[in-house]
Design a protein around this motif. Structure first.
Motif, PDB file in Angstrom:
ATOM      1  N   UNK A 168       4.112  22.055 -50.797  1.00 45.48           N
ATOM      2  CA  UNK A 168       4.508  22.778 -49.619  1.00 45.48           C
ATOM      3  C   UNK A 168       3.569  24.078 -49.542  1.00 45.48           C
ATOM      4  N   UNK A 169       3.584  24.862 -50.689  1.00 41.42           N
ATOM      5  CA  UNK A 169       2.898  25.956 -50.790  1.00 41.42           C
ATOM      6  C   UNK A 169       1.512  25.870 -50.792  1.00 41.42           C
ATOM      7  N   UNK A 170       0.832  24.711 -51.566  1.00 41.99           N
ATOM      8  CA  UNK A 170      -0.497  24.563 -51.220  1.00 41.99           C
ATOM      9  C   UNK A 170      -0.953  24.419 -49.830  1.00 41.99           C
ATOM     10  N   UNK A 171       0.011  23.364 -49.392  1.00 46.79           N
ATOM     11  CA  UNK A 171      -0.340  23.232 -47.657  1.00 46.79           C
ATOM     12  C   UNK A 171      -0.249  24.309 -46.634  1.00 46.79           C
ATOM     13  N   UNK A 172       0.851  25.106 -47.037  1.00 47.09           N
ATOM     14  CA  UNK A 172       0.979  26.570 -46.376  1.00 47.09           C
ATOM     15  C   UNK A 172      -0.236  27.301 -46.683  1.00 47.09           C
ATOM     16  N   UNK A 173      -0.733  27.571 -47.942  1.00 45.62           N
ATOM     17  CA  UNK A 173      -1.941  28.154 -48.235  1.00 45.62           C
ATOM     18  C   UNK A 173      -3.261  27.630 -47.310  1.00 45.62           C
TER      19      UNK A 173
END
Length: 267
Positions: free
Chosen positions: A115-120
């Motif tokens: 999720x964090x990678x996608x958000x980034x």
């Protein structure tokens, strides 16, 4: 006398007892005051327990929220993933069944990382899109500025050209006017010259004819002489004044001392 004294003593004693009673009555509190003090004591007794309960409630409330929050954080999340279980039926066919499983802490962490990678990635894409948009807007603004500058320069050149044309036209008109005035002046001078020459020729012709018929005598004007007297001396009439004026080019009757006049006399 003794009886009187005894009666006075008895009265004095009664008075003292009355005074003592009144003092005792005045020192005792009133019933209303006793009731009010009882009410106050009961109120104070009621207030103190309420304050204690409220303070205890406000102390326990954040502790309860914190414990609930930590419980929910530590609770494992259910993963939507499912483990496939393959069973063989009676006919040898495979039957697939999905059994939901509870996600572990590693799965939760992996999901959070994803999720964090996608958000980034989404954030990076949004930043790139905003940069491209800003770049395009800057290019559009530069183009608009260049176009406005070019139009302003073209307008300025057109205005300068119009001013130059107007100035050239004005100068040409002034030159043409001056040339026309000079031409008119030359024509007038030429005309005047021709007229003067014609007059001169006519005067010469007249003077030639007159000289043939007249005898010219030169007279020097004296101090007290006038044109009228000179005409009377030579012509014996006033008709000689016009003749003297014509031969001497006089416009009036004024003559000066020492002036030499032509006096034409008929032969």
């Amino acid at each position: 006398m003794s009886r009187v004294k005894e009666s006075e003593k008895d009265q004095a004693g009664e008075l003292r007892t009355r005074v003592d009673r009144q003092k005792a009555k005045s020192s005792l509190p009133k019933r209303s005051e006793i009731h009010q003090s009882k009410k106050k004591k009961s109120k104070v007794k009621i207030k103190f327990p309420m304050i204690k309960l409220l303070s205890l409630f406000f102390i326990l409330l954040p502790i309860g929220f914190y414990s609930l929050y930590t419980y929910l954080q530590d609770r494992p999340e259910k993963d939507t993933k499912s483990s496939e279980v393959v069973n063989f039926g009676d006919g040898g066919e495979t039957i697939e069944e999905t059994v939901p499983t509870t996600a572990t802490a590693g799965d939760v962490k992996e999901k959070k990382d994803k999720d964090s990678a996608k958000h980034k990635e989404e954030k990076l894409e949004a930043e790139q899109a905003s940069e491209e948009k800003a770049k395009k807007e800057a290019q559009a603004n530069e183009k608009a500025k260049a176009k406005a500058k070019k139009e302003a320069e073209a307008k300025k050149e057109a205005e300068a050209k119009q001013e130059a044309e107007a100035k050239a036209k004005q100068e040409a008109e002034m030159k043409a006017k001056e040339e026309a005035e000079a031409r008119a002046k030359q024509e007038a001078e030429a005309k005047a010259k021709r007229e003067a020459e014609a007059k001169k020729t006519s005067d010469n012709a007249t003077s030639q004819s007159d000289s043939d018929s007249y005898k010219v005598v030169y007279h020097t004007v004296q101090g007290n002489e006038t044109l009228f007297r000179i005409a009377m001396n030579y012509y014996k009439s006033q008709e000689g004044i016009a003749l003297i004026q014509e031969w001497n080019g006089l416009n009036g009757n004024e003559i000066s001392k020492g002036q030499v006049l032509k006096i034409p006399l008929k032969k």
